[in-house]
Design an enzyme around this catalytic site. Structure first.
Site, mmCIF file in Angstrom:
data_model
loop_
_atom_site.group_PDB
_atom_site.id
_atom_site.type_symbol
_atom_site.label_atom_id
_atom_site.label_comp_id
_atom_site.label_asym_id
_atom_site.label_seq_id
_atom_site.Cartn_x
_atom_site.Cartn_y
_atom_site.Cartn_z
ATOM 1 N N ASP A 89 0.840 -1.199 0.000
ATOM 2 C CA ASP A 89 0.000 0.000 0.000
ATOM 3 C C ASP A 89 0.875 1.248 0.000
ATOM 4 O OD1 ASP A 89 0.841 -0.642 2.646
ATOM 5 O OD2 ASP A 89 -0.685 0.671 3.485
ATOM 6 N N GLU A 153 0.097 -1.209 5.609
ATOM 7 C CA GLU A 153 1.113 -0.751 6.563
ATOM 8 C C GLU A 153 0.896 0.709 6.901
ATOM 9 O OE1 GLU A 153 4.795 0.994 8.104
ATOM 10 O OE2 GLU A 153 3.801 1.520 6.233
HETATM 11 ZN ZN ZN Z 1 6.714 2.110 4.126
#
Ligand code: ZN
Length: 442
Positions: A89, A153
């Site tokens: 992401d 994340e």
């Molecule tokens: Zn990162």
């Protein structure tokens, strides 16, 4: 760069450099801005690429559109497992601020441009190509070589590595891991060092609830304004400076640069001040907890004096430091008053030893790649997915993806910012490092 790795099986005519640059560019073209993420786009692309190269893969998803990919070259079972961690992401991008389309994956003048180039699709591509190329060469490790491209994340809403460690521990368990976090090349006392992150501070925000008594705003004296009372407390928090404390990572970094360990934390601050103001800004948070008030809410109406003001404070603790210990220090500066302090989260604050086979693998690679350079440890002021591995499995987890060709300060500025880009030279260097690490752990 017209090579389509996924459609055309690789031949010897495609260099690893072209292969990794192409894959990085393809990943950038998949919009995985989180939220909403849609990391399944990247997981499926990597799945196709890795399976075509003989690497067994599995998709693990809490919801269909947010898949994590785990792939492995199985080991013979006689050695420790090494996980190459990454996330697919990215943060958002405003095309109006960019010189190029942030999702075009354009490669120009030796640089791959786009959202996620540095954080961290270039790294994802390097790890995938490391595993794929080793698989093509018939590499058979002693312990599993695991590739984990995790979702989520950047937001951390429990779709990514935290969820994997909890729900699919057998898929991701590893004795060692490599991830983002560091790898920057810096000059210290005239010698180049590559930083490897071995520890991370704890993300430990709290809310301060300041009480008062509501009343009509036209007659201020009949009320007790919680917002005004909070202002004094916010000011004290803004001035908070922790007593500097020497941590092993800072001590080791100082010793690497200077040749002898520091006597105390003040000596480190003094040395950093002499280097430059930026060094001081970077070192200071590593010597103590930090406190930054960032959000406040009070009355919902202009003419109502608030009876409650809530102040949210970003707070980062040193690894090993407890919230109880921190609270004592915070209450010390706030003094007595009409407030409550509530901790709302505790993530990270873990460390791994600065020695052992994976550390040696990094040091050996640095020595071979750039003989006058050395590796030095660092504690990160922020945190990465590495802490999930340390928490769940006691993994020796490092952040290391070498960045040699791109200016470190420029790279730091471009992460999460406009015109993010990475040098193909650095992606190739990272790929070489990851291949070296996998072999060295064998
Ligand atoms: Zn990162």
């Amino acid at each position: 760069m017209a090579v389509r790795v996924r459609d055309a099986p690789l031949s010897a005519t495609v260099s690893l450099r072209d292969e990794v640059a192409t894959l990085a560019s393809e990943l950038i073209r998949l919009d995985t801005v989180n939220p909403p993420g849609n990391e399944t786009l990247a997981a499926e692309h990597l799945h196709g690429y890795l399976e075509a190269n003989g690497v067994a893969c599995g998709l693990y998803a809490k919801v269909p559109e947010r898949a994590n990919l785990v792939a492995r070259i199985p080991g013979t079972g006689d050695g420790p497992r090494l996980a190459l961690l990454s996330h697919t992401d990215t943060v958002l991008a405003d095309p109006a601020e960019w010189e190029v389309d942030p999702w075009a994956g354009e490669i120009r003048e030796g640089e791959i441009w786009g959202r996620g180039a540095l954080d961290m699709k270039g790294h994802v591509a390097a790890a995938a190509v490391a595993v794929a190329s080793l698989s093509r060469e018939g590499f058979r490790p002693k312990g599993d070589l695991i590739f984990i491209a995790a979702a989520d994340e950047e937001v951390g809403a429990d779709f990514g590595l935290a969820w994997l460690c909890r729900e699919h521990p057998d898929a991701v368990r590893a004795e060692y891991s490599l991830n983002e976090g560091a790898g920057d090349r810096i000059d210290l006392a005239g010698r180049p060092f590559y930083l490897a992150s071995t520890a991370e501070k704890m993300n430990s925000p709290f809310v301060l609830r300041v009480g008062g008594r509501s009343g009509h705003a036209s007659m201020p004296s009949i009320a007790d304004n919680a917002l005004v009372k909070a202002a004094k407390l916010i000011e004290r928090l803004g001035e908070f400076k922790a007593e500097p404390r020497l941590e092993p990572e800072v001590s080791a970094l100082f010793e690497a640069a200077v040749g002898a360990p520091p006597e105390d934390a003040n000596q480190v601050l003094e040395a950093a001040r002499l280097v430059d103001p930026i060094a001081l800004e970077l070192v200071e948070p590593l010597l103590g907890m930090t406190v930054s008030p960032t959000m406040a809410t009070a009355s919902q109406k202009r003419n109502v004096v608030p009876a409650l003001c809530e102040v949210t404070v970003d707070c980062r603790l040193l690894p090993g430091q407890t919230q109880a210990e921190a609270e004592e220090a915070i209450r010390g500066v706030l003094g007595d008053g009409d407030y409550e302090l509530e901790w709302i989260e505790a993530h990270g604050g873990t460390r791994s030893p600065m020695a052992g086979p994976l550390w040696d693998a990094i040091a050996e690679w640095v020595a071979e790649t750039e003989p006058e350079a050395a590796v030095a440890p660092i504690c990160l002021a922020g945190f990465t997915d590495s802490h999930w591995m340390r928490d769940a499995f006691g993994t020796v987890a490092y952040g290391f993806f070498p960045l040699r060709y791109m200016d470190t300060q420029l790279a730091t500025r471009l992460v999460h910012s406009a015109n993010e880009r990475i040098r193909v030279d650095d992606v190739e260097l990272g790929l070489e490092f990851l291949r070296h690490a996998a072999r060295a752990m064998n």
